[in-house]
Design a protein around this motif. Structure first.
Motif, PDB file in Angstrom:
ATOM      1  N   ASN A 151       7.305  40.733 -25.816  1.00  0.00           N
ATOM      2  CA  ASN A 151       6.669  41.587 -26.566  1.00  0.00           C
ATOM      3  C   ASN A 151       6.948  43.180 -26.407  1.00  0.00           C
ATOM      4  OD1 ASN A 151       6.050  39.437 -28.111  1.00  0.00           O
ATOM      5  ND2 ASN A 151       4.076  39.165 -27.267  1.00  0.00           N
ATOM      6  N   ILE A 152       6.456  43.106 -24.985  1.00  0.00           N
ATOM      7  CA  ILE A 152       6.650  44.509 -24.290  1.00  0.00           C
ATOM      8  C   ILE A 152       7.892  45.249 -24.683  1.00  0.00           C
ATOM      9  CG2 ILE A 152       6.730  45.854 -22.276  1.00  0.00           C
ATOM     10  CD1 ILE A 152       4.562  44.100 -21.109  1.00  0.00           C
ATOM     11  N   MET A 153       9.110  44.669 -24.621  1.00  0.00           N
ATOM     12  CA  MET A 153      10.391  44.985 -24.684  1.00  0.00           C
ATOM     13  C   MET A 153      10.596  45.291 -26.098  1.00  0.00           C
ATOM     14  SD  MET A 153      12.477  42.890 -21.792  1.00  0.00           S
ATOM     15  CE  MET A 153      14.146  43.478 -22.258  1.00  0.00           C
ATOM     16  N   ARG A 154      10.128  44.517 -27.028  1.00  0.00           N
ATOM     17  CA  ARG A 154      10.207  44.847 -28.549  1.00  0.00           C
ATOM     18  C   ARG A 154       9.561  45.928 -28.965  1.00  0.00           C
ATOM     19  NH1 ARG A 154      10.990  39.392 -28.777  1.00  0.00           N
ATOM     20  NH2 ARG A 154       8.644  38.910 -28.528  1.00  0.00           N
ATOM     21  N   GLU A 155       8.362  45.978 -28.163  1.00  0.00           N
ATOM     22  CA  GLU A 155       7.730  47.405 -28.624  1.00  0.00           C
ATOM     23  C   GLU A 155       8.198  48.506 -28.171  1.00  0.00           C
ATOM     24  OE1 GLU A 155       3.328  47.444 -28.175  1.00  0.00           O
ATOM     25  OE2 GLU A 155       3.063  45.285 -28.703  1.00  0.00           O
ATOM     26  N   MET A 156       8.527  48.559 -27.032  1.00  0.00           N
ATOM     27  CA  MET A 156       9.457  49.687 -26.341  1.00  0.00           C
ATOM     28  C   MET A 156      10.770  50.014 -27.472  1.00  0.00           C
ATOM     29  SD  MET A 156      10.132  48.396 -22.585  1.00  0.00           S
ATOM     30  CE  MET A 156      11.092  49.696 -22.039  1.00  0.00           C
ATOM     31  N   LYS A 157      11.374  49.170 -28.048  1.00  0.00           N
ATOM     32  CA  LYS A 157      12.440  49.427 -28.730  1.00  0.00           C
ATOM     33  C   LYS A 157      11.980  49.987 -30.175  1.00  0.00           C
ATOM     34  CE  LYS A 157      14.965  45.940 -29.321  1.00  0.00           C
ATOM     35  NZ  LYS A 157      16.348  45.045 -29.708  1.00  0.00           N
ATOM     36  N   GLU A 158      10.899  49.681 -30.648  1.00  0.00           N
ATOM     37  CA  GLU A 158      10.138  49.964 -31.584  1.00  0.00           C
ATOM     38  C   GLU A 158       9.468  51.395 -31.731  1.00  0.00           C
ATOM     39  OE1 GLU A 158       7.304  47.352 -33.354  1.00  0.00           O
ATOM     40  OE2 GLU A 158       8.738  45.916 -33.270  1.00  0.00           O
ATOM     41  N   HIS A 159       8.832  51.478 -30.719  1.00  0.00           N
ATOM     42  CA  HIS A 159       8.134  52.989 -30.662  1.00  0.00           C
ATOM     43  C   HIS A 159       8.872  54.063 -29.931  1.00  0.00           C
ATOM     44  CE1 HIS A 159       4.102  51.218 -31.594  1.00  0.00           C
ATOM     45  NE2 HIS A 159       4.233  50.392 -30.815  1.00  0.00           N
ATOM     46  N   LEU A 160      10.063  53.608 -29.551  1.00  0.00           N
ATOM     47  CA  LEU A 160      10.928  54.832 -28.826  1.00  0.00           C
ATOM     48  C   LEU A 160      12.138  54.823 -29.700  1.00  0.00           C
ATOM     49  CD1 LEU A 160       9.702  53.666 -25.252  1.00  0.00           C
ATOM     50  CD2 LEU A 160       9.919  56.215 -26.185  1.00  0.00           C
ATOM     51  N   SER A 161      12.140  54.007 -30.893  1.00  0.00           N
ATOM     52  CA  SER A 161      13.396  54.208 -31.609  1.00  0.00           C
ATOM     53  C   SER A 161      14.656  54.172 -31.068  1.00  0.00           C
ATOM     54  CB  SER A 161      13.457  55.666 -32.560  1.00  0.00           C
ATOM     55  OG  SER A 161      12.264  55.854 -33.027  1.00  0.00           O
ATOM     56  N   ALA A 162      14.566  52.911 -30.076  1.00  0.00           N
ATOM     57  CA  ALA A 162      15.821  52.537 -29.198  1.00  0.00           C
ATOM     58  C   ALA A 162      16.596  51.356 -29.917  1.00  0.00           C
ATOM     59  CB  ALA A 162      15.498  52.533 -27.670  1.00  0.00           C
ATOM     60  N   SER A 163      17.867  51.367 -29.334  1.00  0.00           N
ATOM     61  CA  SER A 163      18.631  50.219 -29.753  1.00  0.00           C
ATOM     62  C   SER A 163      18.436  49.161 -28.608  1.00  0.00           C
ATOM     63  CB  SER A 163      19.888  50.531 -30.209  1.00  0.00           C
ATOM     64  OG  SER A 163      20.749  51.054 -29.020  1.00  0.00           O
TER      65      SER A 163
END
Lengths: 261, 261, 261, 261
Positions: free
Chosen positions: D84-96
């Motif tokens: 979950n943490i890794m998914r949120e990182m991608k979302e909140h930081l607009s990263a791929s």
């Protein structure tokens, strides 16, 4: 006649006539519970050393007994039972003096200065006990920000700044709270640090620290001045190590006051 | 009127009335030349700390002067000119007391006990000077092999053994050679270590160490007994840390004799 | 019939049918001579690892042979004979692949930007060789100063800054000089560092760095842009770790380009 | 027009046209809760790194968002919510792509082999996640005892032995319990270690380990053989570092199998 395997040669006579100041175990890793100032507790992980003295006529101590004592308290080694642990060390190891050192990371909830965003900061702490002394020595390491007054003064704009670590050791017969030492140190530098700063906080911290430059000498004197005012503290040592951002070495200062090492 | 950029605010008055015990630079990395007992030299790399005291009425010291002094000796910082360096620190920084610490790896050519194969062993050394003391403190760390006497005694075969580090600090007004402290320490454990051992050497070291088991207590007493006999040494501290091969922690012992810290 | 003591059980059959990728010695400490770009040499101290592969049908390698090879070159282990050392490792250990890693502090004489005062700066370097690869990997760690562009932008005055470490790894079949990588890195941050800065230099460094703020992202991109232009470099990795002065953690960035690990 | 203080220059264009592989925060210290195999939990303290990729057209990432995500889980960062943490990182930081590394000490209750005395052993563990990979990489460091087969074979009595550290990294799409990796490693050396051993246990461990000598090569092969049999593990790396008691360096071996780094 005892089996070969069960002779206790540690208790046998020593071929030397030399007493040993400290003997025991070091680098023992153990979970520990630390009491907060606000009545709560926190679970953390510690590195422990336990020593006793050994008279001239004994060859060795019994290393396993140190761990047995530690193990007895394993569900609650705390700053509250260090005195008991040290008494048990003397008893179970037939020693006249015992020493106990414990180091652990301590966490504090902090709020960013403007946004009030909450985060956790780590402070490495240790407690040192010597059964011959009426006090414990509490050591707290506090990372802070220091802006160089000379750099600010001589430059048209900007000023070099860096992370510094303040190390305070206090000796007291009464309880000294880690939180109070942290607050004392954090108010003695250009700014305290935070794990989480939003943009408005970063602006605040940058400006506050630029308005409040301090040399490594100022930091230890600021701390010392506050420590002198705490009556329950019989002695202290305060150090600051500034990880200079313009050099590849550190600037360092230290003040000692009635500190017994 | 001085340009903004050139005001020397360090020399200005201190807002506090508190003297500082030690102020200066730490974690400075510098090449160093160390003199051997046999008249040769070796090039090595050091970590240096340089401090002076600071009276209550000065705000700051001049950090760059420490490095200037170090730099002056950069083609030959040696154990022979530490006294000069410390005198220059007092002069150039207008201080009444100076401190100098230098740590460096020292290498010794050793011959394997049977094959006589040559290799190099490293010993981490340091020298600490305090202008108020008539002596330097030499610290030598010596890795050795320790076989547990209890394990040997109680077991049908084998005995647990491990690498131990003996740390000896000696205080003397005369020259004490690193090589002599190494020899003293290496003869106080179950065996000394080598970087290169052929099969016949490994047999020799295994058997010699099994014949000569020693507790951590024995190691520090063996060292202390020899240190007591060296008249030029006014005080010493000897420690041993055994990286226990049956535990995940260390066994530790320490003897102090007239050691001034 | 061989004496018990001389059987070579390492050469005996392995009870497993599993090849080993790397086996050998690590954490070996040895003096080393490093060649300068200007044709000189410097004496320094290194930490060495030496490994070979081991086929499925041999139980063990011969550890002492690694040290024998190292010892043969002890009066001149240099970046020039690493290829020879790796060939000898394969020969003397009957291996098909050899690996050699060496890490050492490297010193550069630097002149302060205004006063031209001379001092030494340390850079931790390492060289990694793999006999299967046509290149060596050179790694250079360069401490620099970084001023935060965001902090400068949003604040009325000042800007937080800190020491950062740039780590560059380059792979090339040709010689790449440590000095060139250092220069490349030092020109990619807000300022380079010096061991000795007089007051006029400190003013210069403070102002230059304030005029040239850079994020951790800018630092690695600045380096990468320059590395792309060096044709002899087939692959690289560039990292920067900023020891944030407003936080107790680091900011980090990394760019990889055709880097083979 | 925005106030000077609130411009978001990180989101501005990058002067370079170079994407960044990893950018974020490292060396973040945070308490963490780890789930045990037996259904319980343990409180420990971790060091965290969090990175995302950054496309060529953005100048910077938003460092504070990493800590905000971490903070959101601060009452229960666990091996269960890393995904979950890794998914949120991608979302909140607009990263791929996102990366998460967490290292922590893990404690196990162990019983001494004969006396059954209970004590705690520490194992340093880490978990590495990369959103592009279908698995997590679990790393477990296990200290053990290794008795040298060569030394035993060639010597009339005794055998040198030492503490070794086995480092196992496993990649799996299913849960792999730390406890299972520890058991696998501890059964692959001459003996496992204990914090507390009574005299009868010390005899047992000494004799068992002498009966079961193993080279560093044997240790990694013993581990690999067991790891091959665990179907859910897609790839692994196993290393052993023996802190040789007759040398001042280490012996090392490594086996890689389908390990993706």
């Amino acid at each position: 006649m005892p089996r070969k395997g069960l002779i206790d040669i540690q208790s046998g006579p020593s071929p030397h006539d030399i007493p040993i100041n400290q003997v025991g175990v070091s680098q023992v890793r153990y979970p520990v519970i630390v009491f907060d100032k606000n009545g709560g507790t926190q679970h953390t992980v510690s590195t422990v050393s336990m020593y006793v003295d050994l008279p001239r006529d004994f060859r060795g101590t019994h290393m396993s007994r140190f761990i047995e004592i530690l193990n007895k308290y394993r569900n609650g080694i705390s700053t509250r039972n260090l005195g008991n642990i040290m008494r048990e060390m003397k008893e179970h190891l037939s020693a006249s003096r015992s020493f106990f050192d414990i180091e652990f990371p301590f966490f504090l909830h902090k709020h960013a200065p403007v946004s009030k965003s909450e985060s956790l900061m780590e402070y490495i702490c240790s407690i040192h006990g010597d059964s011959e002394m009426p006090f414990f020595t509490l050591c707290v390491n506090v990372p802070v920000l220091s802006v160089c007054p000379c750099s600010k003064q001589i430059s048209e704009y900007g000023a070099h700044n860096q992370r510094s670590t303040i190390t305070i050791r206090v000796q007291s017969e009464k309880i000294v709270w880690i939180e109070d030492i942290i607050a004392l140190a954090e108010s003695s530098a250009s700014s305290d640090l935070y794990a989480l700063l939003k943009r408005e906080d970063e602006k605040f911290v940058t400006e506050r620290s630029y308005e409040n430059p301090c040399f490594v000498e100022d930091i230890v004197r600021n701390c010392a001045e506050k420590l002198f005012k705490i009556e329950s503290i019989s002695g202290f040592s305060v150090e600051s190590t500034n990880m200079e951002s313009i050099h590849n070495h550190a600037a360092y200062a230290k003040i000692l006051h009635n500190f017994r090492s």
